[in-house]
Design an enzyme around this catalytic site. Structure first.
Site, PDB file in Angstrom:
ATOM      1  N   TYR A   1     -62.148   7.700 -36.630  1.00 12.67           N
ATOM      2  CA  TYR A   1     -61.551   8.071 -35.162  1.00 12.67           C
ATOM      3  C   TYR A   1     -61.102   6.953 -34.674  1.00 12.67           C
ATOM      4  CZ  TYR A   1     -64.671  12.182 -35.216  1.00 12.67           C
ATOM      5  OH  TYR A   1     -65.266  13.480 -35.795  1.00 12.67           O
TER       6      TYR A   1
ATOM      7  N   TYR B   1     -65.790  11.987 -43.519  1.00 11.04           N
ATOM      8  CA  TYR B   1     -66.419  10.658 -43.495  1.00 11.04           C
ATOM      9  C   TYR B   1     -68.223  10.700 -43.653  1.00 11.04           C
ATOM     10  CZ  TYR B   1     -67.354  12.293 -38.572  1.00 11.04           C
ATOM     11  OH  TYR B   1     -67.503  12.949 -37.815  1.00 11.04           O
TER      12      TYR B   1
END
Length: 242
Positions: free
Chosen positions: A113, A152
């Site tokens: 992110y 992830y």
């Protein structure tokens, strides 16, 4: 009758309220953060007040719109598979919700992110902003141009990986239509073991979190094209996903 997932009590269905079976368990086994951010006591239901029935008032005037393009521009395009996402926002009666404020965010193609709290090993993409804010049009639709997010690992989870997904925060016509949810991609091998996606007890509700891929002729030749539908309230409401 719908069961409270914390203590099993039964409540009558109220018009506009979601079916509890379509909403995620508040405490998800194997996902300790859910226990920390959810109440430990049974929920208390109260009649909505005027503020819940009339607000929010023009949130787009208080928050600047950021557009719907996360993929960069020209030679500065973000790394990854270009994709276009077409979304329609509906109410419990199937009517389009126009003028809804939608906020979108997701990880880059490497699964990281664009936020200082994300210190994962994956690289940062300087050409990927990672967030958008826009309004639905008269048909309740909006379109996003972005990069398909990567998977992830979840820290301290024993090897659990999150599948590619996109976050949505929606403000409907009233506060009772507020929804924070996520969207997933069809046939991803990580979908079956994701604890957040699989938190809603209803398989039909979980299926409503999966986007539909359109044929290659449905959009630009250099982009994958997906479509998705988000329902803000009612028995067919899209499951909330924190």
């Amino acid at each position: 009758m719908a069961a409270n997932p914390i203590d099993g009590r039964q409540f009558p269905y109220v018009a506009g309220a979601p079916d509890e079976a379509t909403q995620p368990l508040r405490v998800v086994p194997g996902y300790p953060e859910t226990a920390r951010r959810n109440p430990s006591q049974p929920l208390v239901r109260r009649p909505p007040t005027l503020s819940e029935l009339t607000g929010p008032l023009e949130p787009a005037r208080r928050l600047s719109l950021l557009g719907g393009d996360l993929a960069g521009h020209g030679a500065q395009r973000a790394i990854g598979q270009l994709m276009r996402l077409r979304v329609r926002v509906l109410d419990e009666d199937g009517s389009p919700v126009s003028g809804a404020l939608v906020e979108i965010w997701h990880a880059n193609a490497a699964g990281r992110y664009s936020h200082p709290n994300d210190d994962d090993h994956a690289p940062i993409d300087r050409n990927f902003y990672g967030a958008a804010r826009l309004l639905t049009d008269e048909s309740g639709a909006f379109e996003l141009r972005t990069i398909k997010p990567g998977a992830y690992p979840v820290p301290d989870s024993g090897g659990w990986w999150r599948p590619p997904h996109i976050h949505f925060s929606l403000f409907g016509k009233i506060w009772l239509s507020r929804l924070v949810t996520q969207m997933y991609f069809p046939d991803d091998p990580l979908n079956g073991q994701d604890r957040i996606l699989n938190a809603p007890p209803s398989a039909e509700a979980r299926a409503r979190l999966i986007a539909r891929m359109l044929p290659p002729t449905g959009g630009p030749a250099d982009a994958l094209v997906f479509e998705h539908q988000i329902v803000l309230r009612g028995r067919k409401a899209t499951p909330a996903q924190a």
